[in-house]
Design a protein around this motif. Structure first.
Motif, PDB file in Angstrom:
ATOM      1  N   ASP A  25      70.852  11.065 -54.761  1.00 40.09           N
ATOM      2  CA  ASP A  25      70.035  10.133 -55.546  1.00 40.09           C
ATOM      3  C   ASP A  25      68.691   9.907 -54.837  1.00 40.09           C
ATOM      4  O   ASP A  25      68.604   9.976 -53.601  1.00 40.09           O
ATOM      5  CB  ASP A  25      70.735   8.777 -55.679  1.00 40.09           C
ATOM      6  N   PRO A  26      67.666   9.569 -55.623  1.00 40.23           N
ATOM      7  CA  PRO A  26      66.436   9.093 -54.992  1.00 40.23           C
ATOM      8  C   PRO A  26      66.630   7.610 -54.594  1.00 40.23           C
ATOM      9  O   PRO A  26      67.271   6.851 -55.310  1.00 40.23           O
ATOM     10  CB  PRO A  26      65.406   9.260 -56.102  1.00 40.23           C
ATOM     11  N   LEU A  27      66.098   7.224 -53.476  1.00 40.81           N
ATOM     12  CA  LEU A  27      66.226   5.837 -53.006  1.00 40.81           C
ATOM     13  C   LEU A  27      64.816   5.257 -52.807  1.00 40.81           C
ATOM     14  O   LEU A  27      64.008   5.846 -52.079  1.00 40.81           O
ATOM     15  CB  LEU A  27      67.005   5.762 -51.691  1.00 40.81           C
ATOM     16  N   THR A  28      64.585   4.121 -53.469  1.00 39.72           N
ATOM     17  CA  THR A  28      63.316   3.411 -53.282  1.00 39.72           C
ATOM     18  C   THR A  28      63.615   1.990 -52.788  1.00 39.72           C
ATOM     19  O   THR A  28      64.404   1.267 -53.410  1.00 39.72           O
ATOM     20  CB  THR A  28      62.512   3.352 -54.593  1.00 39.72           C
ATOM     21  N   LEU A  29      63.005   1.626 -51.670  1.00 36.89           N
ATOM     22  CA  LEU A  29      63.112   0.277 -51.107  1.00 36.89           C
ATOM     23  C   LEU A  29      61.755  -0.412 -51.248  1.00 36.89           C
ATOM     24  O   LEU A  29      60.708   0.236 -51.081  1.00 36.89           O
ATOM     25  CB  LEU A  29      63.526   0.337 -49.634  1.00 36.89           C
ATOM     26  N   ARG A  30      61.815  -1.692 -51.550  1.00 37.63           N
ATOM     27  CA  ARG A  30      60.567  -2.460 -51.722  1.00 37.63           C
ATOM     28  C   ARG A  30      60.599  -3.691 -50.823  1.00 37.63           C
ATOM     29  O   ARG A  30      61.575  -4.452 -50.844  1.00 37.63           O
ATOM     30  CB  ARG A  30      60.421  -2.876 -53.179  1.00 37.63           C
ATOM     31  N   CYS A  31      59.545  -3.842 -50.045  1.00 41.61           N
ATOM     32  CA  CYS A  31      59.419  -5.043 -49.184  1.00 41.61           C
ATOM     33  C   CYS A  31      58.644  -6.091 -50.012  1.00 41.61           C
ATOM     34  O   CYS A  31      57.406  -6.108 -50.042  1.00 41.61           O
ATOM     35  CB  CYS A  31      58.681  -4.677 -47.898  1.00 41.61           C
ATOM     36  N   HIS A  32      59.432  -6.932 -50.728  1.00 41.35           N
ATOM     37  CA  HIS A  32      58.879  -7.861 -51.725  1.00 41.35           C
ATOM     38  C   HIS A  32      58.662  -9.234 -51.073  1.00 41.35           C
ATOM     39  O   HIS A  32      59.464  -9.671 -50.253  1.00 41.35           O
ATOM     40  CB  HIS A  32      59.863  -7.962 -52.888  1.00 41.35           C
ATOM     41  N   HIS A  33      57.544  -9.891 -51.472  1.00 38.17           N
ATOM     42  CA  HIS A  33      57.297 -11.251 -50.933  1.00 38.17           C
ATOM     43  C   HIS A  33      57.079 -12.207 -52.098  1.00 38.17           C
ATOM     44  O   HIS A  33      56.841 -11.772 -53.244  1.00 38.17           O
ATOM     45  CB  HIS A  33      56.098 -11.257 -49.975  1.00 38.17           C
ATOM     46  N   HIS A  34      57.142 -13.488 -51.769  1.00 36.63           N
ATOM     47  CA  HIS A  34      57.020 -14.545 -52.795  1.00 36.63           C
ATOM     48  C   HIS A  34      55.662 -14.434 -53.460  1.00 36.63           C
ATOM     49  O   HIS A  34      54.641 -14.168 -52.811  1.00 36.63           O
ATOM     50  CB  HIS A  34      57.215 -15.944 -52.161  1.00 36.63           C
ATOM     51  N   ARG A  35      55.668 -14.667 -54.747  1.00 42.46           N
ATOM     52  CA  ARG A  35      54.466 -14.490 -55.552  1.00 42.46           C
ATOM     53  C   ARG A  35      53.325 -15.425 -55.175  1.00 42.46           C
ATOM     54  O   ARG A  35      52.168 -15.127 -55.450  1.00 42.46           O
ATOM     55  CB  ARG A  35      54.801 -14.644 -57.042  1.00 42.46           C
ATOM     56  N   PHE A  36      53.662 -16.568 -54.549  1.00 42.59           N
ATOM     57  CA  PHE A  36      52.605 -17.528 -54.213  1.00 42.59           C
ATOM     58  C   PHE A  36      52.163 -17.424 -52.748  1.00 42.59           C
ATOM     59  O   PHE A  36      51.453 -18.295 -52.264  1.00 42.59           O
ATOM     60  CB  PHE A  36      53.064 -18.965 -54.515  1.00 42.59           C
ATOM     61  N   CYS A  37      52.614 -16.358 -52.074  1.00 40.87           N
ATOM     62  CA  CYS A  37      52.228 -16.170 -50.672  1.00 40.87           C
ATOM     63  C   CYS A  37      51.376 -14.914 -50.541  1.00 40.87           C
ATOM     64  O   CYS A  37      51.422 -14.007 -51.373  1.00 40.87           O
ATOM     65  CB  CYS A  37      53.462 -16.035 -49.793  1.00 40.87           C
ATOM     66  N   LYS A  38      50.625 -14.880 -49.444  1.00 41.61           N
ATOM     67  CA  LYS A  38      49.864 -13.696 -49.110  1.00 41.61           C
ATOM     68  C   LYS A  38      50.636 -12.915 -48.048  1.00 41.61           C
ATOM     69  O   LYS A  38      51.221 -13.510 -47.146  1.00 41.61           O
ATOM     70  CB  LYS A  38      48.484 -14.060 -48.594  1.00 41.61           C
ATOM     71  N   ALA A  39      50.593 -11.587 -48.138  1.00 40.30           N
ATOM     72  CA  ALA A  39      51.339 -10.758 -47.191  1.00 40.30           C
ATOM     73  C   ALA A  39      50.556  -9.484 -46.881  1.00 40.30           C
ATOM     74  O   ALA A  39      49.858  -8.936 -47.745  1.00 40.30           O
ATOM     75  CB  ALA A  39      52.696 -10.395 -47.757  1.00 40.30           C
ATOM     76  N   ILE A  40      50.655  -9.069 -45.615  1.00 40.27           N
ATOM     77  CA  ILE A  40      50.001  -7.828 -45.185  1.00 40.27           C
ATOM     78  C   ILE A  40      50.938  -7.090 -44.234  1.00 40.27           C
ATOM     79  O   ILE A  40      51.929  -7.644 -43.748  1.00 40.27           O
ATOM     80  CB  ILE A  40      48.639  -8.105 -44.511  1.00 40.27           C
ATOM     81  N   ASN A  41      50.555  -5.850 -43.957  1.00 44.64           N
ATOM     82  CA  ASN A  41      51.222  -5.012 -42.941  1.00 44.64           C
ATOM     83  C   ASN A  41      52.748  -4.882 -43.148  1.00 44.64           C
ATOM     84  O   ASN A  41      53.533  -5.254 -42.277  1.00 44.64           O
ATOM     85  CB  ASN A  41      50.943  -5.544 -41.537  1.00 44.64           C
ATOM     86  N   PRO A  42      53.180  -4.300 -44.301  1.00 42.31           N
ATOM     87  CA  PRO A  42      54.621  -4.063 -44.452  1.00 42.31           C
ATOM     88  C   PRO A  42      55.077  -2.903 -43.541  1.00 42.31           C
ATOM     89  O   PRO A  42      54.370  -1.903 -43.388  1.00 42.31           O
ATOM     90  CB  PRO A  42      54.770  -3.702 -45.920  1.00 42.31           C
TER      91      PRO A  42
END
Length: 695
Positions: free
Chosen positions: A121-138
């Motif tokens: 299978d193909p595997l996709t992982l997502r480093c998801h953050h809260h919609r009201f926060c800012k995020a960088i450098n996953p």
């Protein structure tokens, strides 16, 4: 539609309850875990095999009905209470399997597909953050090892995952929560277990003992995970590392009629249609057992002699489990068929001949011809019962009247020394002696007509073996050559000596043989048999002319030969004389010359001849070299029948002319006749003139 959805639809288990079809619940976006306040849409997918018609849907959470009658169910700004197992159902249809939605209250979430992960299978992982926060450098880690450095992309993708990639995955992000200006690094982790799509393949072959000619079925045995039972697998088979069948949906490789060369180490390989998963079995050695052993030519006795019976056996052994199998046998000599297929394993030659020698092979096959085997070649030599024949003659030089012995020489095989042979002899293709136990043909007194091309033939009493020799020309030499008449001199003139010789030549080896000679003229004997080969005529005469032959014989008269004819002409020494007289009319008182005319043979022109003249049988002049008789003044009494005779000086040849009557005419009477004739002529002239003038 997401990749996950496509896989789910392909692996759908269709359950039926009164003919209904089980639907599948999918998420959009397709994550099984979400953060609080995230939106998600649930869809009730019905497989395309169902009839296209308007449907009414029912939704359930944790097995309890919830509001909603459409195909989709929207959750806006999800909360923790929205977590649970969701199902859907169409009217009259089965209820779907539950799908768990997990709503988490945190700032960073490692998202993954909601379904189980299988190898390939193909595997996709997502480093998801809260919609009201800012995020960088996953960043992404597996088992605490960084697998993707920091960047702007919050996803990590494995296109074709393997079981070895199972493990603890983690992602980190630098987050600035909405309620504080401080930046902190937060993380989330999840254990991802990659399930086996299908078990390692295993080679299986029934029956456990495969005999050549049998159908052999080689199966590549594997088990699909029940949740992926609809996955299409392709199978390939190999023997000793070489492909025997390429990829195909069948898990079975069939050999309709297995042969020994089908033995080998078999492996199989299984892969998905997209080739994302591929597995190879361990090797299994499959032995194809012989239905019957490789045939072998056997021939008793070990030494085959021509004329004897030869048995060639095609020896083979059947597999004990197939003892009742019917086999057919064929035999070949030097690559050519001598007996076609038959149930008998033996080829018999009742009376073997030399031409039966050769390289023999045999072939064995089943009735159905699914198994066929050829033996190695074995050279079978047919030994001669007796050696090739050879004509021998004694003596080496045969002269007519000799005893001639012709022998048909051969040697019997030592093991068959008591065999009785019969011999026949031929000259120029014709039988001179029929079959007999004697190997010798005798001619007590050979003749020239016994010469010829001799052959002999030998056969056994039963006539099972017969041989003919090469030809040998036997020349019977003459004891003496055919005689030939020879005459001396070559031109024989009357009165001369004539020698007639009977010429022949004795064989040099028989020079002392006494010959007798006889001579014949016009078929009559002129001289009987005598040791002299010459017949002499001291003074040949015309009557000695004729066809001469001679005959030669031995004293014992065992050989006699006649010459061809030779005509011998005795030529005249001089021609028969002829009387000639001058003048042609002789009157009394005239000189009369009588000549004896003849011509000498040109080769004897110097021969002296003597002439004599006769009148009325009485000599008027004796022999003299002159051929003329003169009467100076002829008288009436000189009239008469004149002849002349000519002879040689030795009087060996004498010839008499024919007679010629010479008349001497009277002178007075001649004058009276002359006057009478003159008067008559004168009177006739006067009368003619008178009457002419009167008219």
């Amino acid at each position: 539609m997401s990749v996950f959805l496509a896989i789910v639809l392909l692996s759908l288990n269709v359950g039926r309850s009164g003919g209904a079809i089980k639907p599948v619940v999918t998420f959009t976006p397709n994550w099984g875990n979400i953060l609080y306040l995230d939106d998600v849409t649930l869809t009730c997918d019905v497989p395309s095999t169902a009839p296209e018609e308007p449907r009414t849907y029912h939704w359930y959470k944790d097995k309890r009905p919830i509001p909603g009658d459409q195909q989709t169910l929207h959750i806006i700004e999800s909360l923790g209470r929205d977590s649970g197992d969701y199902q859907c159902q169409t009217i009259g249809g089965d209820i779907s399997d539950p799908v768990f939605l997990n709503v988490t209250e945190r700032y960073v979430l490692l998202q993954r597909l909601p379904s189980l992960i299988y190898e390939g299978d193909p595997l996709t992982l997502r480093c998801h953050h809260h919609r009201f926060c800012k995020a960088i450098n996953p960043k992404f880690y597996k088992d605490d090892q960084e697998i993707k450095p920091s960047g702007s992309d919050s996803t990590f993708h494995i296109p074709n995952i393997t079981r070895s990639q199972s493990g603890r995955y983690k992602c980190t992000k630098q987050i600035q929560p909405c309620y504080t200006p401080n930046v902190q690094e937060l993380s989330d982790e999840s254990f991802i277990s990659v399930k086996e799509l299908f078990s390692p393949p295993e080679i299986k072959v029934p029956p456990s003992r495969v005999i050549e000619g049998d159908e052999m079925t080689v199966r590549c045995d594997t088990r699909l995970d029940p949740l992926r039972g609809g996955t299409k697998l392709h199978f390939a088979f190999y023997k000793d590392g070489w492909t025997v069948r390429g990829y195909d949906v069948s898990d079975t490789y069939r050999v309709p009629s297995s042969q020994l060369e089908d033995s080998g180490k078999y492996t199989c390989e299984v892969r998905t249609r997209s080739d994302t998963v591929r597995k190879r079995s361990d090797g299994l050695y499959i032995q194809i057992y012989e239905l019957f052993s490789s045939p072998q030519i056997k021939v008793p006795p070990s030494r085959v002699i021509e004329g004897g019976e030869m048995m060639v056996r095609c020896d083979t052994r059947r597999d004990p489990l197939r003892g009742g199998t019917e086999l057919h046998f064929a035999f070949y000599r030097d690559g050519r068929t001598v007996r076609g297929y038959d149930v008998s394993d033996t080829y018999r030659v009742p009376s073997s001949q030399l031409e039966d020698s050769g390289k023999y092979t045999c072939a064995v096959r089943m009735t159905s011809d699914t198994v066929r085997k050829m033996s190695d070649g074995i050279y079978i030599q047919i030994y001669e019962l007796f050696s090739p024949l050879k004509i021998k003659v004694t003596p080496s030089r045969v002269i007519e009247r000799d005893e001639m012995t012709v022998r048909c020489d051969t040697r019997l095989d030592p093991l068959r020394g008591g065999t009785e042979l019969h011999f026949a002899f031929y000259r120029d293709g014709r039988t001179v002696r029929g079959y007999d136990v004697s190997d010798t043909y005798r001619v007590p007194s050979s003749q020239l007509e016994n010469s010829g091309n001799y052959t002999c033939e030998v056969r056994t009493r039963s006539d099972t073996v017969r041989k003919r020799s090469d030809g040998l020309y036997i020349q019977i030499y003459e004891l003496f050559s055919p005689p030939e008449i020879k005459v001396t001199p070559s031109r024989v003139i009357k009165g001369g000596e004539m020698t007639v010789r009977c010429d022949t030549r004795l064989d040099p080896l028989r020079g002392g043989t006494v010959l007798h000679f006889a001579f014949y003229r016009d078929g009559r004997t002129v001289r009987g048999y005598d040791v002299s080969d010459t017949y002499r005529v001291p003074s040949s005469q015309p009557e000695d002319s004729g066809n001469y032959t001679c005959e030669v014989r031995m004293r014992s008269d065992s050989v006699r030969k006649m010459s061809d004819e030779l005509y011998i002409q005795i030529h005249e020494l001089f021609s028969p004389p002829e009387i000639k007289v001058t003048p042609s009319r002789v009157i009394e008182g005239d000189e009369m010359t009588v000549r004896c005319d003849t011509r000498l043979d040109p080769l004897r022109g110097g021969t002296e001849l003597h002439f004599a003249f006769c009148r009325d049988g009485r000599t008027v002049r004796g022999y003299n070299v002159s051929d003329t008789y003169r009467v100076p003044s002829s008288q009436l009494e000189d009239s008469g029948n004149y002849t002349c005779e000519v002879r040689t000086a030795s009087d060996t040849v004498r010839k008499m002319s024919d007679g010629l009557y010479i008349q001497i005419h009277d002178y007075k009477m001649q004058n009276i006749i002359r006057l009478g004739i003159s008067g008559f002529v004168l009177s006739a002239a006067v009368c003619f003139i008178y009457f002419h003038n009167k008219w």
